[in-house]
Design a protein around this motif. Sequence first.
Motif, short mmCIF file in Angstrom:
data_model
loop_
_atom_site.label_atom_id
_atom_site.label_comp_id
_atom_site.label_asym_id
_atom_site.label_seq_id
_atom_site.Cartn_x
_atom_site.Cartn_y
_atom_site.Cartn_z
N GLU A 420 51.01 45.40 37.25
CA GLU A 420 50.73 45.12 38.66
C GLU A 420 51.52 46.04 39.59
O GLU A 420 51.06 46.39 40.67
CB GLU A 420 51.05 43.65 38.98
CG GLU A 420 50.14 42.66 38.27
CD GLU A 420 50.47 41.23 38.64
OE1 GLU A 420 51.42 41.04 39.43
OE2 GLU A 420 49.78 40.31 38.15
N ALA A 421 52.71 46.43 39.15
CA ALA A 421 53.51 47.34 39.96
C ALA A 421 53.08 48.79 39.76
O ALA A 421 53.19 49.62 40.68
CB ALA A 421 54.99 47.19 39.63
N LEU A 422 52.59 49.12 38.56
CA LEU A 422 52.21 50.50 38.27
C LEU A 422 50.87 50.89 38.88
O LEU A 422 50.68 52.04 39.28
CB LEU A 422 52.17 50.72 36.75
CG LEU A 422 53.52 50.75 36.03
CD1 LEU A 422 53.32 50.76 34.53
CD2 LEU A 422 54.32 51.98 36.47
N PRO A 440 41.60 49.52 35.12
CA PRO A 440 41.24 48.95 33.80
C PRO A 440 40.29 47.77 34.00
O PRO A 440 40.49 46.96 34.92
CB PRO A 440 42.59 48.51 33.23
CG PRO A 440 43.60 49.35 33.92
CD PRO A 440 43.07 49.60 35.29
N PRO A 441 39.26 47.64 33.17
CA PRO A 441 38.25 46.59 33.40
C PRO A 441 38.84 45.19 33.55
O PRO A 441 38.50 44.47 34.47
CB PRO A 441 37.35 46.71 32.16
CG PRO A 441 37.47 48.14 31.74
CD PRO A 441 38.89 48.52 32.05
N HIS A 442 39.75 44.82 32.64
CA HIS A 442 40.30 43.47 32.71
C HIS A 442 41.18 43.29 33.94
O HIS A 442 41.13 42.25 34.61
CB HIS A 442 41.10 43.17 31.44
CG HIS A 442 40.23 42.80 30.28
ND1 HIS A 442 40.72 42.19 29.15
CD2 HIS A 442 38.89 42.95 30.07
CE1 HIS A 442 39.73 41.99 28.29
NE2 HIS A 442 38.62 42.45 28.83
N ALA A 443 41.96 44.30 34.25
CA ALA A 443 42.84 44.20 35.43
C ALA A 443 42.02 44.08 36.70
O ALA A 443 42.34 43.29 37.60
CB ALA A 443 43.76 45.41 35.49
N ALA A 444 40.96 44.87 36.82
CA ALA A 444 40.13 44.82 38.01
C ALA A 444 39.47 43.45 38.16
O ALA A 444 39.39 42.90 39.27
CB ALA A 444 39.07 45.91 37.95
N GLN A 445 38.99 42.89 37.04
CA GLN A 445 38.35 41.58 37.12
C GLN A 445 39.34 40.48 37.46
O GLN A 445 39.03 39.55 38.21
CB GLN A 445 37.65 41.28 35.78
CG GLN A 445 36.48 42.21 35.49
CD GLN A 445 35.92 42.02 34.10
OE1 GLN A 445 35.20 41.05 33.84
NE2 GLN A 445 36.25 42.94 33.18
N LYS A 446 40.56 40.57 36.94
CA LYS A 446 41.59 39.59 37.28
C LYS A 446 41.97 39.67 38.75
O LYS A 446 42.16 38.64 39.40
CB LYS A 446 42.83 39.82 36.40
CG LYS A 446 42.65 39.40 34.94
CD LYS A 446 43.92 39.64 34.15
CE LYS A 446 43.75 39.22 32.70
NZ LYS A 446 44.97 39.48 31.89
N GLN A 447 42.07 40.90 39.28
CA GLN A 447 42.41 41.05 40.70
C GLN A 447 41.33 40.44 41.58
O GLN A 447 41.64 39.76 42.57
CB GLN A 447 42.59 42.53 41.02
CG GLN A 447 43.84 43.17 40.42
CD GLN A 447 43.89 44.66 40.66
OE1 GLN A 447 43.00 45.24 41.26
NE2 GLN A 447 44.95 45.29 40.17
#
Length: 455
Positions: A420-422, A440-447
């Motif tokens: 989250e910081a990077l 990243p697909p998972h990070a974008a969906q979580k956001q």
Amino acid sequence: MLDPRRQLAELVRLLEESGHLFAADPAPITESLRHSSLGTEERLLRRAELADRDGRLADALQRNRQGVFWLWVVAATALFSAAFSATFVLMDEKGLNFFLILAGVLGTNTVMLAVWLAATVFLRVKTLLPVSSPSTWLRGRDSINQAVLRLYADEWRKPAVRWRIGAASHSLWLCTLAGMLVCILLLLTVRQYTFNWESTLLDNGALVQTVAALAKLPAALGFPVPDDAAVLQGRLNGNAAHARAWSGLLIGSILCYGILPRLAAWAACTLLLRRAAETLPLDKPYYQNIIRQWQSAITDADKGGEPAPAPLPDITADNGAAKWAVTLETEWPDKGWYKNVLGQDWLDQGCADSRDAAAALRERLAAQPVRLLIGIRAHTVPDRGILRQTAALAAAAQGGAIVQLLQQDTADKQVSDGLEALLPQWHAALNSLNLPWLDPPHAAQKQRACASQER
């Protein structure tokens, strides 16, 4: 009652509504299909296929279809074998009562066919009872299995499912009748039988008329049938001279009054099932939201001061550039990380893990127009070296470049520690290079899920 592609689209809908994280981020896929020349439903089907980048959802649906098919095969084999064995026992004597054999072979089938026909004509069933839904007796262990069960449960409640059940039932009855017919043909071929008939209430004249009526269709198809004299002589007595005529009537009756009506009922159910085939329920809010995104103009949203990504190039237009994908520093564990990114077919060019490899890649990029997809590990710090290498490759790519930030999807939490910081650091660095990027697909969906909950 959906075909495999529509099933996949509906499964994606159920999973996305429940917050499932897909192998590919649906948001950029949706945007990449904005200017597609495909129809609305076809674009939605394509979107579902692209979101299922690793094929996990399609495999789950395929396994269920194969499971249902093999279940039918087991049931059909069991019924064929049981019918064969029962008929063998029924014809274990040399002298056979014709009407008892015919009733044993066709009696239950005829009654059940009449019941089905009456129910079809007189009962207008709109939905099935909830107890018959698969969701009441199956439980999935993960979100995908649970969504698959919900999908089949929804289909199970539709009126057209009666034709699916009817077609399956008739096919199993056909297997049962086939087992009886095969056994009868085998025994009539290798054994010498005689046929007789008995009756306390009916006289000879009534039986002659009954046999004549029964023999009309088999005789029309060319089967030998007993004449009036053979019927009269067959009362209480078996005559070998008339055995072939009686056996022809038996086989012809099974075909005309057993197999052909069942085959016609199966064909009718199959035809009605095809006519009842449904399209995607585009009136659902989920699909309406996607369609509105395609129809609305692109506007810059207020991100609250957060850096926004550079706009993606129009990759839907074919400018003749090849589409290459390359990772930097080291190879990525997921060998298919580049598949269907933004709905495009990228050609894997391996990894530029050294200066020499990067220089060779730049020379190849200079030789032809190429659109480049650069995969970079998101959990590393965007240092000057990797940024210079990224900028050099992007400058050499005549068709433009896109950066895909990569996050390893694993149970090891250390892999995503500090992500989250990077990510904001990567966003700022890539924006300064004027390079479009994808999270990243998972990070974008979580956001997006977190932002939706906050709203």
